[in-house]
Motif scaffolding. Sequence first.
Motif, PDB file in Angstrom:
ATOM      1  N   ARG A  65       4.794  23.071  -9.809  1.00 56.39           N
ATOM      2  CA  ARG A  65       3.344  22.980  -9.743  1.00 56.39           C
ATOM      3  C   ARG A  65       2.792  21.764  -9.575  1.00 56.39           C
ATOM      4  NH1 ARG A  65       5.754  20.586 -14.131  1.00 56.39           N
ATOM      5  NH2 ARG A  65       5.001  18.990 -14.761  1.00 56.39           N
ATOM      6  N   ILE A  66       3.783  20.998  -8.953  1.00 57.25           N
ATOM      7  CA  ILE A  66       3.299  19.353  -8.715  1.00 57.25           C
ATOM      8  C   ILE A  66       2.344  19.373  -7.306  1.00 57.25           C
ATOM      9  CG2 ILE A  66       4.184  16.930  -8.211  1.00 57.25           C
ATOM     10  CD1 ILE A  66       6.364  17.667  -9.838  1.00 57.25           C
ATOM     11  N   VAL A  67       1.387  18.840  -7.412  1.00 57.45           N
ATOM     12  CA  VAL A  67       0.447  18.909  -6.062  1.00 57.45           C
ATOM     13  C   VAL A  67       0.395  17.103  -5.524  1.00 57.45           C
ATOM     14  CG1 VAL A  67      -1.718  19.039  -5.183  1.00 57.45           C
ATOM     15  CG2 VAL A  67      -0.665  20.823  -6.483  1.00 57.45           C
ATOM     16  N   ASN A  68       0.522  17.009  -4.554  1.00 55.24           N
ATOM     17  CA  ASN A  68       0.400  15.599  -3.832  1.00 55.24           C
ATOM     18  C   ASN A  68      -0.678  15.510  -3.035  1.00 55.24           C
ATOM     19  OD1 ASN A  68       0.988  13.476  -2.403  1.00 55.24           O
ATOM     20  ND2 ASN A  68       3.101  13.530  -2.496  1.00 55.24           N
ATOM     21  N   ILE A 117      -1.027  12.045  -7.181  1.00 56.06           N
ATOM     22  CA  ILE A 117       0.180  12.998  -7.679  1.00 56.06           C
ATOM     23  C   ILE A 117      -0.275  13.674  -8.887  1.00 56.06           C
ATOM     24  CG2 ILE A 117       2.708  13.539  -7.765  1.00 56.06           C
ATOM     25  CD1 ILE A 117       3.218  11.080  -5.965  1.00 56.06           C
ATOM     26  N   THR A 118      -0.471  14.956  -8.810  1.00 57.00           N
ATOM     27  CA  THR A 118      -0.779  15.582 -10.295  1.00 57.00           C
ATOM     28  C   THR A 118       0.319  16.571 -10.664  1.00 57.00           C
ATOM     29  OG1 THR A 118      -2.280  16.914  -8.742  1.00 57.00           O
ATOM     30  CG2 THR A 118      -3.262  15.565 -10.309  1.00 57.00           C
ATOM     31  N   ASP A 119       0.734  16.326 -11.734  1.00 52.33           N
ATOM     32  CA  ASP A 119       1.381  17.217 -12.526  1.00 52.33           C
ATOM     33  C   ASP A 119       1.346  17.578 -14.060  1.00 52.33           C
ATOM     34  OD1 ASP A 119       4.474  15.342 -13.340  1.00 52.33           O
ATOM     35  OD2 ASP A 119       2.314  14.793 -13.384  1.00 52.33           O
ATOM     36  N   SER A 120       0.035  17.326 -14.518  1.00 56.08           N
ATOM     37  CA  SER A 120      -0.282  17.551 -15.953  1.00 56.08           C
ATOM     38  C   SER A 120      -0.618  18.778 -16.361  1.00 56.08           C
ATOM     39  CB  SER A 120      -1.368  16.359 -16.174  1.00 56.08           C
ATOM     40  OG  SER A 120      -2.327  16.474 -15.271  1.00 56.08           O
ATOM     41  N   CYS A 121      -0.950  19.703 -15.129  1.00 57.29           N
ATOM     42  CA  CYS A 121      -1.224  21.103 -15.630  1.00 57.29           C
ATOM     43  C   CYS A 121       0.131  21.895 -15.249  1.00 57.29           C
ATOM     44  CB  CYS A 121      -2.465  21.480 -14.833  1.00 57.29           C
ATOM     45  SG  CYS A 121      -3.916  20.447 -14.803  1.00 57.29           S
ATOM     46  N   PRO A 122       0.087  23.220 -15.903  1.00 54.58           N
ATOM     47  CA  PRO A 122       1.165  23.897 -15.728  1.00 54.58           C
ATOM     48  C   PRO A 122       1.065  24.988 -14.528  1.00 54.58           C
ATOM     49  CG  PRO A 122      -0.246  24.937 -17.537  1.00 54.58           C
ATOM     50  CD  PRO A 122      -0.690  23.620 -17.355  1.00 54.58           C
ATOM     51  N   VAL A 123      -0.146  25.137 -13.953  1.00 54.21           N
ATOM     52  CA  VAL A 123      -0.205  25.914 -12.703  1.00 54.21           C
ATOM     53  C   VAL A 123      -0.683  25.106 -11.487  1.00 54.21           C
ATOM     54  CG1 VAL A 123      -1.498  27.804 -11.900  1.00 54.21           C
ATOM     55  CG2 VAL A 123      -0.838  27.729 -14.394  1.00 54.21           C
ATOM     56  N   ARG A 124       0.002  25.392 -10.602  1.00 54.76           N
ATOM     57  CA  ARG A 124      -0.427  24.551  -9.102  1.00 54.76           C
ATOM     58  C   ARG A 124      -1.896  24.546  -8.779  1.00 54.76           C
ATOM     59  NH1 ARG A 124       2.248  26.350  -3.661  1.00 54.76           N
ATOM     60  NH2 ARG A 124       4.096  25.798  -4.660  1.00 54.76           N
ATOM     61  N   GLN A 125      -2.445  25.767  -9.042  1.00 58.08           N
ATOM     62  CA  GLN A 125      -4.130  25.752  -8.655  1.00 58.08           C
ATOM     63  C   GLN A 125      -4.731  24.480  -9.691  1.00 58.08           C
ATOM     64  OE1 GLN A 125      -5.425  27.290  -6.120  1.00 58.08           O
ATOM     65  NE2 GLN A 125      -7.389  26.531  -6.713  1.00 58.08           N
ATOM     66  N   GLN A 126      -4.339  24.445 -10.738  1.00 61.72           N
ATOM     67  CA  GLN A 126      -5.120  23.693 -11.791  1.00 61.72           C
ATOM     68  C   GLN A 126      -4.822  22.231 -11.421  1.00 61.72           C
ATOM     69  OE1 GLN A 126      -3.286  24.796 -15.325  1.00 61.72           O
ATOM     70  NE2 GLN A 126      -4.853  26.583 -16.017  1.00 61.72           N
ATOM     71  N   TYR A 143      -7.547  19.751 -10.172  1.00 60.64           N
ATOM     72  CA  TYR A 143      -7.681  18.315 -11.058  1.00 60.64           C
ATOM     73  C   TYR A 143      -7.718  16.945  -9.892  1.00 60.64           C
ATOM     74  CZ  TYR A 143      -6.291  14.641 -14.368  1.00 60.64           C
ATOM     75  OH  TYR A 143      -6.182  13.279 -15.004  1.00 60.64           O
ATOM     76  N   ALA A 144      -6.825  17.064  -9.145  1.00 56.82           N
ATOM     77  CA  ALA A 144      -6.626  16.184  -7.935  1.00 56.82           C
ATOM     78  C   ALA A 144      -7.934  16.001  -7.233  1.00 56.82           C
ATOM     79  CB  ALA A 144      -5.469  16.402  -7.179  1.00 56.82           C
ATOM     80  N   MET A 145      -8.484  17.277  -6.762  1.00 53.46           N
ATOM     81  CA  MET A 145      -9.527  17.083  -6.110  1.00 53.46           C
ATOM     82  C   MET A 145     -11.132  16.538  -7.041  1.00 53.46           C
ATOM     83  SD  MET A 145      -9.096  18.123  -3.356  1.00 53.46           S
ATOM     84  CE  MET A 145     -10.454  18.468  -2.194  1.00 53.46           C
ATOM     85  N   TYR A 146     -10.946  16.935  -8.351  1.00 61.39           N
ATOM     86  CA  TYR A 146     -11.713  16.253  -9.399  1.00 61.39           C
ATOM     87  C   TYR A 146     -11.752  14.778  -9.343  1.00 61.39           C
ATOM     88  CZ  TYR A 146     -13.490  14.847 -14.116  1.00 61.39           C
ATOM     89  OH  TYR A 146     -13.797  13.989 -15.118  1.00 61.39           O
TER      90      TYR A 146
END
Lengths: 200, 337
Positions: free
Chosen positions: B183-186, B222-231, B235-238
């Motif tokens: 789920r982690i997005v960089n 780096i966002t990993d606070s949400c359970p789903v990758r899309q979320q 969040y990162a774009m926000y």
Amino acid sequence: YVSPTNYVCFLFANLVGSIGLNTCRNRGIYTTLRPFRLTLSACLHTGTVVSSQPSSTVTVTEEPDTLYQKVSVLVKGHDKAVLDSYEFFATLTAKELGVTLGKVFEPPKNIERLTLLKSVHIFNKHRVQYEMRTHYRCIELCHVTGSTAQVYLEYIQRNLPEGVAMEVTKTAMERIPEHILKPMWKDLPTDPPTEEKPNQ
Amino acid sequence: MAAHTLNIYMLSLGRMHCHIYGRNVHKALNRATYATALSTNNSSLNKGFPDRGSRGPIIRRPRREEGEPRKDKMPVDQDWTAVYPTAAPFRPGSVPLPVRMGFPVKRGVPPEKKGNLELIKIPNFLHLTPTAIKKHCEAMKLFCTEWPSALDTNVKCDEHFPIKIECKDYVSAGTSIRNPSARIVNLRVKLSSLNLDDHAGKKMAKLLGERYYKETDIITIITDSCPVRQQNYDYAMYLLTVLYHESWKTEAWESEKTVADMEEYSWEDSPSQKNALSTLVRMQIAGEVEGDAVRDKLLGRPEVQEYRESVIRLMNEGESESSILQYREAVKKLLKL
């Protein structure tokens, strides 16, 4: 996109006959984003024309294709010979599908060792040692489109041997979204920028 | 046989527990023992075979003769993809190669392939010969798309598509196909590619703190606070959007920015400028009137400008041979040594 149940259809697609579909459409940087989310419609039904193109098993959607600057495939296993064979398979597949290969290298292996007691009860001086060796292999692909990456990765993953794990790192490229192109405060001439405003 | 064992159990049970159950049970058990004495004679006729009751005897068909192994009937120009179309275990009768595998006995060779467990255990790639791979790729090529030819270098890619999103997928065998690390997005962007002016750029760098690396000018979120990758991606774009718009705003308290908060050294209103000007003024003190006009004239002189440049370079870039030499030359010219 190509759904998993339709993998079997690949063999059928071969038998059904050559399907003429113009897949190369490079008209420029901006317009290439237009087409290309290819889906496989049910080709198991012979005789029914599913899409507008005659006797085609591929449908093209208007959703823009993602562009991956780099796709890195790291495979881990306990047997180096198996990883060697898998690397040959993956590189040949990439060449056949026309995917540009970056580096193909072997990160150093990792050995985890344990020292345990040999006996169930007492005999502390007699121990037994185990080790777990993890070998790695990394295959990097450069400049892959979303559809091609999906096809390649699905094929690679379905033919992953037993006892081998894989980690795929995909680096997608995107444009700057429209809401970040200009600051929104400039559009409101009545409010001076020093005033505190609630966030939109 | 089953009835016999059951009655033995009953007898032992009876001996242990008859005092609990009373005389009635003891009588029943005695009756049971006489009954079994009769039945065991009948069952001993089917020696060795379990009593299947109403199901009848097990039908054992005679083993059919095995024919010639397939490898002996293989022509040289056969289609190997028909022998191994999919992943299958190693069949010694279907593979025409004289393979040997295993640890050799003393003064011997590795065991042959017939009945060899080692060959069956190891994963084989017999279904993925180059011919088979080419056939599969021919069928799959329909679903592939070409990379746009205008984006052949990394520089062009960065120019048109500056935002890089990195995600990881995991494939492994286990009880679950899920991996929580997926789920982690960089998110990586270059600060210079965003539409920011001077103040906005500095404010953005301050807001980001550790996430902005000055050497390469790259923002990493780096966002990993949400359970789903899309979320996490949303969040990162926000976060990027909010940072961008907030950095264009100038708050009231930003006017209290001190010299210690400044990212770069500026020579104006610095002790170095004051010292230099006072030194020059004292050098020319004979006969000239002091005032702002003198200061402006001094500032305008080229030696002073050179000195200013060298001091700024020393403070911003740090000490190096060339910067110190430049400072030396500037000081010599200023003090007319």
